[in-house]
Design a protein around this motif. Structure first.
Motif, mmCIF file in Angstrom:
data_model
loop_
_atom_site.group_PDB
_atom_site.id
_atom_site.type_symbol
_atom_site.label_atom_id
_atom_site.label_comp_id
_atom_site.label_asym_id
_atom_site.label_seq_id
_atom_site.Cartn_x
_atom_site.Cartn_y
_atom_site.Cartn_z
ATOM 1 N N GLN A 1 0.834 -1.172 0.000
ATOM 2 C CA GLN A 1 0.000 0.000 0.000
ATOM 3 C C GLN A 1 0.886 1.245 0.000
ATOM 4 O OE1 GLN A 1 -3.494 -0.004 2.503
ATOM 5 N NE2 GLN A 1 -3.104 2.127 3.086
ATOM 6 N N VAL A 2 0.551 2.197 -0.854
ATOM 7 C CA VAL A 2 1.307 3.434 -0.947
ATOM 8 C C VAL A 2 0.991 4.316 0.253
ATOM 9 C CG1 VAL A 2 1.667 5.540 -2.276
ATOM 10 C CG2 VAL A 2 1.399 3.338 -3.444
ATOM 11 N N GLN A 3 2.033 4.892 0.831
ATOM 12 C CA GLN A 3 1.861 5.776 1.969
ATOM 13 C C GLN A 3 2.465 7.142 1.688
ATOM 14 O OE1 GLN A 3 3.657 3.761 5.301
ATOM 15 N NE2 GLN A 3 1.817 2.539 5.687
ATOM 16 N N LEU A 4 1.735 8.173 2.065
ATOM 17 C CA LEU A 4 2.214 9.542 2.029
ATOM 18 C C LEU A 4 2.186 10.053 3.461
ATOM 19 C CD1 LEU A 4 0.194 10.963 -1.023
ATOM 20 C CD2 LEU A 4 2.450 9.892 -1.043
ATOM 21 N N VAL A 5 3.319 10.511 3.949
ATOM 22 C CA VAL A 5 3.431 10.938 5.331
ATOM 23 C C VAL A 5 3.792 12.409 5.391
ATOM 24 C CG1 VAL A 5 4.546 10.558 7.550
ATOM 25 C CG2 VAL A 5 4.110 8.623 6.033
ATOM 26 N N GLU A 6 2.892 13.202 5.957
ATOM 27 C CA GLU A 6 3.112 14.637 6.077
ATOM 28 C C GLU A 6 3.730 14.982 7.427
ATOM 29 O OE1 GLU A 6 -1.112 14.299 4.132
ATOM 30 O OE2 GLU A 6 0.007 13.307 5.741
ATOM 31 N N SER A 7 4.440 16.088 7.454
ATOM 32 C CA SER A 7 4.996 16.614 8.689
ATOM 33 C C SER A 7 5.233 18.106 8.517
ATOM 34 C CB SER A 7 6.296 15.907 9.063
ATOM 35 O OG SER A 7 7.296 16.121 8.084
ATOM 36 N N GLY A 8 5.488 18.784 9.618
ATOM 37 C CA GLY A 8 5.822 20.190 9.566
ATOM 38 C C GLY A 8 4.730 21.129 10.012
ATOM 39 N N GLY A 9 3.550 20.606 10.267
ATOM 40 C CA GLY A 9 2.474 21.455 10.729
ATOM 41 C C GLY A 9 2.697 21.901 12.157
ATOM 42 N N GLY A 10 1.897 22.857 12.580
ATOM 43 C CA GLY A 10 2.017 23.353 13.930
ATOM 44 C C GLY A 10 1.271 24.646 14.118
ATOM 45 N N LEU A 11 1.568 25.303 15.220
ATOM 46 C CA LEU A 11 0.949 26.574 15.565
ATOM 47 C C LEU A 11 1.910 27.701 15.236
ATOM 48 C CD1 LEU A 11 -1.304 28.232 16.957
ATOM 49 C CD2 LEU A 11 -0.106 27.793 19.120
ATOM 50 N N VAL A 12 1.419 28.686 14.504
ATOM 51 C CA VAL A 12 2.256 29.804 14.112
ATOM 52 C C VAL A 12 1.452 31.097 14.184
ATOM 53 C CG1 VAL A 12 1.704 29.572 11.659
ATOM 54 C CG2 VAL A 12 3.861 30.650 12.351
ATOM 55 N N GLN A 13 2.130 32.172 14.475
ATOM 56 C CA GLN A 13 1.493 33.477 14.533
ATOM 57 C C GLN A 13 1.249 34.010 13.128
ATOM 58 O OE1 GLN A 13 3.234 36.131 17.463
ATOM 59 N NE2 GLN A 13 2.744 37.911 16.193
ATOM 60 N N ALA A 14 0.180 34.768 12.969
ATOM 61 C CA ALA A 14 -0.105 35.374 11.675
ATOM 62 C C ALA A 14 1.106 36.154 11.177
ATOM 63 C CB ALA A 14 -1.319 36.295 11.782
ATOM 64 N N GLY A 15 1.407 35.979 9.896
ATOM 65 C CA GLY A 15 2.569 36.606 9.309
ATOM 66 C C GLY A 15 3.800 35.721 9.320
#
Length: 123
Positions: free
Chosen positions: A1-15
């Motif tokens: 089965q093909v897997q795509l794994v995302e990372s790098g998201g989080g909480l950030v201030q506008a701008g």
């Protein structure tokens, strides 16, 4: 089965900025295109950016000029650089791959999705 794994998201201030990564279990060159989609609570999933094997890109109007999609075939990865983030960018971001598999009687389209990574932009 093909897997795509995302990372790098989080909480950030506008701008602020974030860079999302998507690593595939197969060569991304097997996909005609890779992309990023996002879905906010109660909303439909929408296209953010796509990139073809040839490097052609497309962006949603809302992110044009702020986001940049790129790919690294050697790493089987696609990235989304997000700058000047706004509260409206808050959503779960999903990596997408579109693959067309040749068959004896034509082609077989196949779509792959990652599990998603949360991006939250505080105002």
């Amino acid at each position: 089965q093909v897997q795509l794994v995302e990372s790098g998201g989080g909480l950030v201030q506008a701008g602020g900025s974030l860079r999302l990564s998507c690593v595939a279990s197969i060569s991304i060159d097997l996909c005609n295109s890779m992309g990023w989609y996002r879905q906010a609570p109660g909303e439909e999933r929408e296209m953010v950016a796509t990139i073809t094997t040839g490097g052609s890109t497309d962006y949603a109007d809302a992110v044009q000029g702020r986001f940049t999609i790129s790919r690294d075939s050697a790493k089987n990865a696609v990235y989304l650089q997000m700058n000047d983030l706004k509260s409206e960018d808050t959503a779960v971001y999903y990596c997408n791959g579109e693959r067309v598999i040749p068959t004896y009687d034509g082609t077989y389209p196949r779509t792959y999705w990652g599990q998603g990574t949360q991006v939250t932009v505080s105002s």
